[in-house]
Write a protein that holds these residues in place. Structure first.
Motif, PDB file in Angstrom:
ATOM      1  N   VAL A 106       0.858  -1.188   0.000  1.00 34.10           N
ATOM      2  CA  VAL A 106       0.000   0.000   0.000  1.00 34.10           C
ATOM      3  C   VAL A 106       0.893   1.236   0.000  1.00 34.10           C
ATOM      4  N   PRO A 107       1.195   1.807  -1.156  1.00 40.50           N
ATOM      5  CA  PRO A 107       2.102   2.952  -1.216  1.00 40.50           C
ATOM      6  C   PRO A 107       1.482   4.214  -0.635  1.00 40.50           C
ATOM      7  N   ASP A 108       2.331   5.152  -0.261  1.00 41.95           N
ATOM      8  CA  ASP A 108       1.848   6.437   0.226  1.00 41.95           C
ATOM      9  C   ASP A 108       1.103   7.165  -0.891  1.00 41.95           C
ATOM     10  N   HIS A 109       0.033   7.828  -0.505  1.00 44.87           N
ATOM     11  CA  HIS A 109      -0.819   8.471  -1.518  1.00 44.87           C
ATOM     12  C   HIS A 109      -1.568   9.631  -0.877  1.00 44.87           C
ATOM     13  N   MET A 110      -1.733  10.699  -1.636  1.00 45.36           N
ATOM     14  CA  MET A 110      -2.593  11.811  -1.227  1.00 45.36           C
ATOM     15  C   MET A 110      -3.613  12.041  -2.325  1.00 45.36           C
ATOM     16  N   PRO A 111      -4.886  11.801  -2.063  1.00 44.41           N
ATOM     17  CA  PRO A 111      -5.908  12.012  -3.098  1.00 44.41           C
ATOM     18  C   PRO A 111      -6.066  13.504  -3.407  1.00 44.41           C
ATOM     19  N   PRO A 112      -6.644  13.847  -4.534  1.00 43.49           N
ATOM     20  CA  PRO A 112      -6.906  15.257  -4.842  1.00 43.49           C
ATOM     21  C   PRO A 112      -7.749  15.889  -3.741  1.00 43.49           C
ATOM     22  N   LEU A 113      -7.369  17.078  -3.348  1.00 42.55           N
ATOM     23  CA  LEU A 113      -8.079  17.744  -2.256  1.00 42.55           C
ATOM     24  C   LEU A 113      -9.262  18.532  -2.802  1.00 42.55           C
ATOM     25  N   PRO A 114     -10.450  18.345  -2.240  1.00 39.25           N
ATOM     26  CA  PRO A 114     -11.624  19.073  -2.715  1.00 39.25           C
ATOM     27  C   PRO A 114     -11.568  20.542  -2.305  1.00 39.25           C
ATOM     28  N   GLU A 115     -12.273  21.366  -3.066  1.00 37.77           N
ATOM     29  CA  GLU A 115     -12.377  22.780  -2.724  1.00 37.77           C
ATOM     30  C   GLU A 115     -13.303  22.962  -1.526  1.00 37.77           C
ATOM     31  N   GLY A 116     -13.141  24.103  -0.849  1.00 34.80           N
ATOM     32  CA  GLY A 116     -14.035  24.445   0.246  1.00 34.80           C
ATOM     33  C   GLY A 116     -13.436  24.140   1.607  1.00 34.80           C
ATOM     34  N   ARG A 117     -14.237  24.379   2.630  1.00 32.83           N
ATOM     35  CA  ARG A 117     -13.824  24.097   4.005  1.00 32.83           C
ATOM     36  C   ARG A 117     -13.839  22.590   4.204  1.00 32.83           C
ATOM     37  N   ARG A 118     -12.749  22.054   4.753  1.00 35.01           N
ATOM     38  CA  ARG A 118     -12.587  20.609   4.809  1.00 35.01           C
ATOM     39  C   ARG A 118     -12.638  20.086   6.243  1.00 35.01           C
ATOM     40  N   VAL A 119     -13.109  18.853   6.363  1.00 35.20           N
ATOM     41  CA  VAL A 119     -13.037  18.093   7.614  1.00 35.20           C
ATOM     42  C   VAL A 119     -12.314  16.791   7.290  1.00 35.20           C
ATOM     43  N   GLY A 137     -11.669   7.715  -1.559  1.00 33.16           N
ATOM     44  CA  GLY A 137     -10.206   7.747  -1.548  1.00 33.16           C
ATOM     45  C   GLY A 137      -9.678   8.073  -0.166  1.00 33.16           C
ATOM     46  N   ALA A 138      -8.397   7.834   0.042  1.00 31.79           N
ATOM     47  CA  ALA A 138      -7.811   8.092   1.363  1.00 31.79           C
ATOM     48  C   ALA A 138      -6.322   8.386   1.244  1.00 31.79           C
ATOM     49  N   ALA A 139      -5.857   9.284   2.101  1.00 33.73           N
ATOM     50  CA  ALA A 139      -4.416   9.501   2.229  1.00 33.73           C
ATOM     51  C   ALA A 139      -3.825   8.315   2.981  1.00 33.73           C
ATOM     52  N   THR A 140      -2.713   7.791   2.490  1.00 37.29           N
ATOM     53  CA  THR A 140      -2.028   6.682   3.152  1.00 37.29           C
ATOM     54  C   THR A 140      -0.573   7.067   3.418  1.00 37.29           C
ATOM     55  N   VAL A 141      -0.037   6.582   4.530  1.00 36.73           N
ATOM     56  CA  VAL A 141       1.323   6.975   4.942  1.00 36.73           C
ATOM     57  C   VAL A 141       2.130   5.762   5.406  1.00 36.73           C
ATOM     58  N   ASN A 142       1.895   4.613   4.810  1.00 39.60           N
ATOM     59  CA  ASN A 142       2.586   3.394   5.233  1.00 39.60           C
ATOM     60  C   ASN A 142       4.096   3.487   5.082  1.00 39.60           C
ATOM     61  N   TYR A 143       4.577   3.922   3.915  1.00 38.76           N
ATOM     62  CA  TYR A 143       6.019   3.933   3.661  1.00 38.76           C
ATOM     63  C   TYR A 143       6.740   4.872   4.614  1.00 38.76           C
ATOM     64  N   ARG A 144       6.194   6.070   4.782  1.00 31.99           N
ATOM     65  CA  ARG A 144       6.832   7.030   5.685  1.00 31.99           C
ATOM     66  C   ARG A 144       6.818   6.519   7.124  1.00 31.99           C
ATOM     67  N   SER A 145       5.720   5.876   7.520  1.00 26.38           N
ATOM     68  CA  SER A 145       5.657   5.322   8.876  1.00 26.38           C
ATOM     69  C   SER A 145       6.682   4.210   9.052  1.00 26.38           C
ATOM     70  N   PHE A 146       6.854   3.395   8.022  1.00 22.17           N
ATOM     71  CA  PHE A 146       7.831   2.304   8.086  1.00 22.17           C
ATOM     72  C   PHE A 146       9.251   2.864   8.171  1.00 22.17           C
ATOM     73  N   LEU A 147       9.541   3.899   7.399  1.00 18.80           N
ATOM     74  CA  LEU A 147      10.879   4.511   7.437  1.00 18.80           C
ATOM     75  C   LEU A 147      11.157   5.164   8.791  1.00 18.80           C
ATOM     76  N   ILE A 148      10.114   5.726   9.386  1.00 20.56           N
ATOM     77  CA  ILE A 148      10.281   6.320  10.720  1.00 20.56           C
ATOM     78  C   ILE A 148      10.698   5.256  11.732  1.00 20.56           C
ATOM     79  N   ARG A 149      10.060   4.105  11.655  1.00 14.47           N
ATOM     80  CA  ARG A 149      10.425   3.015  12.575  1.00 14.47           C
ATOM     81  C   ARG A 149      11.850   2.540  12.326  1.00 14.47           C
ATOM     82  N   LEU A 150      12.237   2.480  11.076  1.00 16.16           N
ATOM     83  CA  LEU A 150      13.606   2.065  10.764  1.00 16.16           C
ATOM     84  C   LEU A 150      14.617   3.065  11.319  1.00 16.16           C
ATOM     85  N   ARG A 151      14.347   4.345  11.140  1.00 16.77           N
ATOM     86  CA  ARG A 151      15.263   5.371  11.668  1.00 16.77           C
ATOM     87  C   ARG A 151      15.341   5.302  13.187  1.00 16.77           C
ATOM     88  N   ALA A 152      14.177   5.049  13.832  1.00 16.31           N
ATOM     89  CA  ALA A 152      14.167   4.996  15.296  1.00 16.31           C
ATOM     90  C   ALA A 152      14.953   3.801  15.826  1.00 16.31           C
TER      91      ALA A 152
END
Length: 437
Positions: A19-32, A86-101
């Protein structure tokens, strides 16, 4: 860590790399921003997987005109396109953080990991720029990063009837305020009382409102003018399965020999064939979505193939409130679904021996016993069958369309106030009422 749990961990890590890191297109307007782990996304429709709790809140928030963005807590199980919206995913960055730690030792390791995770979530929050974060079990670093940026985090309780006897939840709430959400939303009186007690004197606000998933389902039924589920002769018994009995939790080990389903229940299934009884087996989201539980799924599937009066696919995928509309009784080991059954007027039988006097979980759900709909039983097939025989046939429930519409207007006011309020946030007028349409 047991060999089986180690295997699950390895499977989770390997699976996360797909599951690679991904940021979906951000919609216009006020976001939650809505965030959870994929195991909470137990539902699926033609648009993808979603969390029923967050889906209910998201629907109301979008009715208010807000745009919504999803975040999958690491380690995500599904790629972005499999998630509804869609969803933002951060698996790779989280894995690299653990490796650095891992290059550090002791307290330095934990400190570096927290620092890097906070930086990760700060970057993500600055990019999304949400008015608020609504989350199921938000990671501590997400809460810390949001506080640094002045963004409120509201945690939606993913269980019901959580009492002060719940050691896991109380231990979680005993953490420093910085790593906890600013707001906790509960959907029943017992949980609200517990959360209010644990938040007293701390900078965490506890609000209670309607169960968002149940509310959304009632709205859909009213809008689509759906009829009540067809009532058939005989009884349907809903059985909600659980994880934790397969070596994951020491207090629950050695209770169910195979870690999936107790022989006493299987004996009831075998002896009720042809009796007119039907059983719906609802698997826990972790059993369905998490790595290391394929043998659970295969076991239940094979069991239902042997016994035609058992069904698991619809029972696992359909919304719980709709299943309860058809159920004459509800059986579980120790699931908080007993609270939802109580709201629906369905009697429950709890079978976990840890719930009895002297057990590790004694005290859980005891406040529900006075309702007359909750019984603490034993893992004995004759006792279970006797309880089933005592369950009355289900009576159809009539619901007012006007009442549902009025409830939705209240929910819109509640979430509008919640999102728009500043640091001096106050409860919306109906927050302590929590009426369920």
């Amino acid at each position: 860590m047991s060999p089986r749990n180690l295997l699950r961990f390895v499977q989770r890590v390997i699976g996360s790399l797909t599951v690679p890191d991904h940021m979906p297109p951000l919609p216009e307007g006020r976001r939650v921003l809505f965030s959870c782990h994929d195991v909470d996304r137990a539902m699926r429709d033609d648009q993808g997987r979603y969390s029923p709790i967050l889906e209910g809140i998201r629907s109301t928030v979008e009715d208010l005109g807000y745009a919504t963005v999803n975040l999958s807590h690491p380690y995500a199980v599904f790629r972005s396109h499999a998630i509804k919206g869609g969803a933002a995913t951060v698996n790779y960055r989280s894995f690299l953080i653990r490796l650095r730690a891992l290059l550090r030792t002791g307290a330095a390791r934990a400190a570096l990991r927290q620092e890097l995770e906070i930086r990760l979530y700060r970057d993500l929050l600055q990019r999304v720029a949400p008015e608020m974060v609504v989350s199921i079990q938000p990671p501590p670093a997400l809460c810390l990063a949001a506080k640094q940026l002045g963004i409120k985090v509201a945690e939606a309780m993913h269980g019901t009837n959580i009492s002060l006897s719940d050691k896991v939840f109380c231990a979680h709430m005993a953490q420093p305020v910085g790593v906890l959400p600013d707001i906790i939303l509960s959907f029943d009186d017992v949980s609200q009382k517990t959360v209010s007690s644990l938040c007293s004197g701390r900078e965490i606000l506890a609000f209670k409102t309607r169960d968002p998933w149940l509310h959304l389902l009632r709205r859909r039924q009213a809008t689509e003018r759906q009829e009540q589920p067809a009532r058939r002769d005989g009884k349907t018994i809903l059985v909600t399965l659980q994880w934790g009995y397969d070596g994951e939790r020491d207090s629950l080990s050695n209770i169910i020999p195979n870690g999936i389903l107790h022989p006493a229940l299987e004996s009831v299934f075998a002896t009720t064939a042809g009796s007119g009884l039907r059983f719906q087996l609802r698997m826990h989201p972790i059993q369905v979505n998490a790595a290391g539980y394929r043998h659970h799924r295969r076991y239940i599937e094979a069991l239902c193939e042997r016994h035609p009066h058992l069904e698991w696919q619809h029972a696992t995928s359909a919304p719980l409130p709709l299943l309860l509309d058809e159920a004459s009784g509800h059986i579980t080991m120790c699931s908080s679904s007993v609270g939802e059954a109580l709201v629906a007027g369905v009697p429950s039988l709890l079978l976990c021996p840890t719930l009895h006097d002297g057990g590790a979980n004694f005290g859980l759900f005891r406040e529900l016993e006075s309702s007359g709909l909750v019984r603490f039983g034993t893992l004995d097939s004759d006792d279970i069958r006797g309880w089933i025989d005592s369950c009355p046939a289900r009576v159809p429930v009539e619901r007012s369309t006007a009442g549902i519409d009025e409830a939705h207007q209240e929910e819109k006011r509640f979430y509008a106030t919640l999102i728009d309020a500043s640091a001096g946030i106050r409860p919306p007028p109906h927050a302590s009422i929590g009426v369920t349409a």
